[in-house]
Design a protein around this motif. Structure first.
Motif, PDB file in Angstrom:
ATOM      1  N   VAL A  49      27.274  82.544  -9.958  1.00  0.00           N
ATOM      2  CA  VAL A  49      26.096  81.708  -9.786  1.00  0.00           C
ATOM      3  C   VAL A  49      25.831  80.996 -11.107  1.00  0.00           C
ATOM      4  CG1 VAL A  49      23.648  81.626  -9.203  1.00  0.00           C
ATOM      5  CG2 VAL A  49      25.144  83.302  -8.081  1.00  0.00           C
ATOM      6  N   ALA A  50      25.781  79.685 -11.054  1.00  0.00           N
ATOM      7  CA  ALA A  50      25.579  78.893 -12.268  1.00  0.00           C
ATOM      8  C   ALA A  50      24.319  78.065 -12.146  1.00  0.00           C
ATOM      9  CB  ALA A  50      26.774  77.998 -12.521  1.00  0.00           C
ATOM     10  N   GLU A  51      23.447  78.201 -13.135  1.00  0.00           N
ATOM     11  CA  GLU A  51      22.297  77.313 -13.257  1.00  0.00           C
ATOM     12  C   GLU A  51      22.671  76.214 -14.247  1.00  0.00           C
ATOM     13  OE1 GLU A  51      18.138  79.260 -12.955  1.00  0.00           O
ATOM     14  OE2 GLU A  51      19.378  80.650 -14.114  1.00  0.00           O
ATOM     15  N   ILE A  52      22.606  74.977 -13.788  1.00  0.00           N
ATOM     16  CA  ILE A  52      23.050  73.834 -14.582  1.00  0.00           C
ATOM     17  C   ILE A  52      21.843  72.975 -14.917  1.00  0.00           C
ATOM     18  CG2 ILE A  52      24.607  71.854 -14.672  1.00  0.00           C
ATOM     19  CD1 ILE A  52      26.246  73.267 -12.463  1.00  0.00           C
ATOM     20  N   PHE A  53      21.585  72.820 -16.214  1.00  0.00           N
ATOM     21  CA  PHE A  53      20.438  72.051 -16.682  1.00  0.00           C
ATOM     22  C   PHE A  53      20.934  70.771 -17.353  1.00  0.00           C
ATOM     23  CE2 PHE A  53      19.305  76.519 -16.683  1.00  0.00           C
ATOM     24  CZ  PHE A  53      18.096  76.526 -15.997  1.00  0.00           C
ATOM     25  N   HIS A  54      20.459  69.644 -16.853  1.00  0.00           N
ATOM     26  CA  HIS A  54      20.798  68.348 -17.418  1.00  0.00           C
ATOM     27  C   HIS A  54      19.504  67.577 -17.606  1.00  0.00           C
ATOM     28  CE1 HIS A  54      22.662  64.115 -16.930  1.00  0.00           C
ATOM     29  NE2 HIS A  54      22.632  64.473 -18.197  1.00  0.00           N
ATOM     30  N   GLY A  55      18.965  67.655 -18.834  1.00  0.00           N
ATOM     31  CA  GLY A  55      17.657  67.066 -19.075  1.00  0.00           C
ATOM     32  C   GLY A  55      16.589  67.842 -18.319  1.00  0.00           C
ATOM     33  N   ASP A  56      15.835  67.146 -17.495  1.00  0.00           N
ATOM     34  CA  ASP A  56      14.796  67.789 -16.690  1.00  0.00           C
ATOM     35  C   ASP A  56      15.321  68.229 -15.327  1.00  0.00           C
ATOM     36  OD1 ASP A  56      12.924  67.370 -18.702  1.00  0.00           O
ATOM     37  OD2 ASP A  56      12.371  65.385 -17.926  1.00  0.00           O
ATOM     38  N   GLU A  57      16.587  67.965 -15.064  1.00  0.00           N
ATOM     39  CA  GLU A  57      17.156  68.304 -13.768  1.00  0.00           C
ATOM     40  C   GLU A  57      17.762  69.704 -13.802  1.00  0.00           C
ATOM     41  OE1 GLU A  57      19.954  65.367 -12.602  1.00  0.00           O
ATOM     42  OE2 GLU A  57      18.568  63.691 -12.852  1.00  0.00           O
ATOM     43  N   ARG A  58      17.638  70.415 -12.684  1.00  0.00           N
ATOM     44  CA  ARG A  58      18.219  71.752 -12.544  1.00  0.00           C
ATOM     45  C   ARG A  58      18.983  71.817 -11.224  1.00  0.00           C
ATOM     46  NH1 ARG A  58      16.640  76.256  -9.682  1.00  0.00           N
ATOM     47  NH2 ARG A  58      17.364  78.290 -10.474  1.00  0.00           N
ATOM     48  N   ALA A  59      20.194  72.341 -11.294  1.00  0.00           N
ATOM     49  CA  ALA A  59      21.002  72.513 -10.088  1.00  0.00           C
ATOM     50  C   ALA A  59      21.617  73.902 -10.110  1.00  0.00           C
ATOM     51  CB  ALA A  59      22.093  71.445 -10.010  1.00  0.00           C
ATOM     52  N   VAL A  60      21.950  74.398  -8.942  1.00  0.00           N
ATOM     53  CA  VAL A  60      22.570  75.716  -8.820  1.00  0.00           C
ATOM     54  C   VAL A  60      23.894  75.568  -8.086  1.00  0.00           C
ATOM     55  CG1 VAL A  60      22.369  78.045  -7.868  1.00  0.00           C
ATOM     56  CG2 VAL A  60      20.343  76.894  -8.809  1.00  0.00           C
ATOM     57  N   GLU A  61      24.946  76.124  -8.685  1.00  0.00           N
ATOM     58  CA  GLU A  61      26.270  76.132  -8.062  1.00  0.00           C
ATOM     59  C   GLU A  61      26.667  77.579  -7.819  1.00  0.00           C
ATOM     60  OE1 GLU A  61      28.090  73.613  -7.180  1.00  0.00           O
ATOM     61  OE2 GLU A  61      27.237  71.885  -8.236  1.00  0.00           O
ATOM     62  N   MET A  62      27.296  77.843  -6.657  1.00  0.00           N
ATOM     63  CA  MET A  62      27.770  79.190  -6.344  1.00  0.00           C
ATOM     64  C   MET A  62      29.185  79.120  -5.809  1.00  0.00           C
ATOM     65  SD  MET A  62      24.530  81.189  -4.633  1.00  0.00           S
ATOM     66  CE  MET A  62      24.309  79.994  -3.320  1.00  0.00           C
ATOM     67  N   ILE A  63      29.999  80.091  -6.181  1.00  0.00           N
ATOM     68  CA  ILE A  63      31.363  80.175  -5.664  1.00  0.00           C
ATOM     69  C   ILE A  63      31.745  81.639  -5.573  1.00  0.00           C
ATOM     70  CG2 ILE A  63      32.356  79.920  -7.993  1.00  0.00           C
ATOM     71  CD1 ILE A  63      34.790  78.651  -6.729  1.00  0.00           C
ATOM     72  N   SER A  64      32.434  81.988  -4.493  1.00  0.00           N
ATOM     73  CA  SER A  64      32.956  83.348  -4.340  1.00  0.00           C
ATOM     74  C   SER A  64      34.432  83.360  -4.695  1.00  0.00           C
ATOM     75  CB  SER A  64      32.751  83.839  -2.904  1.00  0.00           C
ATOM     76  OG  SER A  64      33.406  82.989  -1.985  1.00  0.00           O
ATOM     77  N   VAL A  65      34.869  84.424  -5.342  1.00  0.00           N
ATOM     78  CA  VAL A  65      36.255  84.570  -5.775  1.00  0.00           C
ATOM     79  C   VAL A  65      36.760  85.912  -5.279  1.00  0.00           C
ATOM     80  CG1 VAL A  65      37.834  84.631  -7.739  1.00  0.00           C
ATOM     81  CG2 VAL A  65      35.789  83.190  -7.834  1.00  0.00           C
ATOM     82  N   PRO A  66      37.849  85.949  -4.476  1.00  0.00           N
ATOM     83  CA  PRO A  66      38.364  87.237  -3.991  1.00  0.00           C
ATOM     84  C   PRO A  66      38.927  88.068  -5.137  1.00  0.00           C
ATOM     85  CG  PRO A  66      39.877  85.464  -3.438  1.00  0.00           C
ATOM     86  CD  PRO A  66      38.634  84.809  -3.989  1.00  0.00           C
ATOM     87  N   ARG A  67      38.904  89.360  -4.960  1.00  0.00           N
ATOM     88  CA  ARG A  67      39.498  90.243  -5.952  1.00  0.00           C
ATOM     89  C   ARG A  67      41.003  90.017  -6.029  1.00  0.00           C
ATOM     90  NH1 ARG A  67      36.242  94.315  -7.828  1.00  0.00           N
ATOM     91  NH2 ARG A  67      34.287  94.629  -6.672  1.00  0.00           N
ATOM     92  N   GLU A  68      41.544  90.120  -7.232  1.00  0.00           N
ATOM     93  CA  GLU A  68      42.987  89.985  -7.425  1.00  0.00           C
ATOM     94  C   GLU A  68      43.679  91.199  -6.823  1.00  0.00           C
ATOM     95  OE1 GLU A  68      46.229  87.747  -9.278  1.00  0.00           O
ATOM     96  OE2 GLU A  68      44.163  87.330  -8.717  1.00  0.00           O
ATOM     97  N   PRO A  69      44.634  90.997  -5.901  1.00  0.00           N
ATOM     98  CA  PRO A  69      45.335  92.149  -5.343  1.00  0.00           C
ATOM     99  C   PRO A  69      46.165  92.848  -6.411  1.00  0.00           C
ATOM    100  CG  PRO A  69      46.419  90.105  -4.705  1.00  0.00           C
ATOM    101  CD  PRO A  69      45.133  89.717  -5.386  1.00  0.00           C
TER     102      PRO A  69
END
Length: 310
Positions: A49-69
């Motif tokens: 989960v990433a909170e991205i701040f650019h000036g007064d703007e805020r965005a949230v990015e999420m990504i799931s990553v499988p476990r390495e076998p």
């Protein structure tokens, strides 16, 4: 970065690289941003989960990553060997040897060395500087002829009795970039390898993409770095040597792979290196790897060979 898991540095680097690829695919601009990254996990894998701040703007990015076998041990009898050929403080782009002569291509040009009394003496130098920020370059020797490929430029000439080159526009290396050119309509890529009628490309999203003879993509996978080559001959002919998918400030490793049912199968245990690989080119029965040593910050050129245990 907030790591809420028990994973080690290697896995943290892998999931962080996955997030960076996702962020690049999102197409954001190049203006500075502040990112707070949180890594958590569950039984299936990791959640970034990433909170991205650019000036007064805020965005949230999420990504799931499988476990390495878990990785099965490589088959017994096959190993990667490496031999140090040359080291220096200036970035090395490529190294080529013929009999008792060695040629070193770096960011300033081509140097010619001769072996005398067991050591290398420089006997000539020709300026051929590259203006690319992350330069690449390749040497090809055949008899008395010498070819130097730089981004957007190819220089041809002779090396015996002295180095003499004439340069023209056009190259296998893209002008003003560190990617490869191709006569085919292929995606932009850093490396390519052909084996079993398949074409593998290290593309801009950080993944390895696989194409069949018709140009159709048949697979894509993670786990390889941006540098890999096909072994041209010897017992490992048509197999692929690839770097690991580590960060630019981490030590790399290289291993031998085959492609089975459109998936990579590791044939050797990884050979650890002293730093990140900055160049990897095919060579006779093996490869040439350039490494930036993380301790000395010097550049080291290694001859990479495959021992098939016979």
């Amino acid at each position: 970065m907030h790591n809420l898991t028990q994973v080690g540095n290697t896995e943290v680097t892998r999931v962080q690289s996955a997030f960076e690829r996702a962020l690049r695919r999102n197409g954001r601009n190049d203006k500075p941003v502040e990112v707070t990254l949180t890594i958590s996990d569950n039984i299936k894998g990791y959640l970034l989960v990433a909170e991205i701040f650019h000036g007064d703007e805020r965005a949230v990015e999420m990504i799931s990553v499988p476990r390495e076998p878990s990785i099965a041990p490589a088959p017994a009898g096959i190993s990667i060997t490496k031999k140090l050929l040359w080291e220096q403080s200036a970035p090395i782009l490529d190294v080529a040897l013929i009999t008792d002569f060695m040629f070193v291509l770096d960011t300033a040009g081509v140097s010619r060395y001769e072996r005398r009394d067991g050591k290398w003496d420089r006997v000539g130098v020709l300026q051929a500087a590259s203006s690319v920020r992350d330069p690449r370059g390749k040497l090809d020797l055949e008899s008395d002829s010498l070819t130097v490929q730089l981004p957007g430029t190819t220089c041809r000439g002779t090396w015996n009795p002295s180095v003499s080159l004439h340069c023209d526009a056009g190259s296998a290396l893209t002008a003003s970039r560190n990617t490869l050119e191709s006569a085919e309509s292929l995606p932009t890529h850093f490396s390519e390898a052909r084996t079993k009628d398949l074409l593998l490309l290290a593309e801009m999203d950080g993944r390895t993409h696989m194409y069949d003879g018709s140009g159709k993509e048949v697979a894509a996978f993670d786990g390889w770095g941006a540098d890999f080559v096909t072994i041209p001959g010897g017992c490992a002919a048509n197999r692929i040597v690839s770097t690991s998918a580590m960060g630019s400030d981490s030590s790399d490793s290289i291993a031998l792979y085959d492609i089975v049912n459109s998936a990579p199968v590791r044939l050797s245990d990884p050979a650890e290196l002293s730093g990140p690989v900055t160049a990897l080119w095919p060579a006779k029965d093996g490869a040439l790897a350039v490494v930036r040593n993380v301790l000395t910050e010097r550049y080291e050129a290694y001859s990479i060979a495959v021992d098939c245990g016979r």
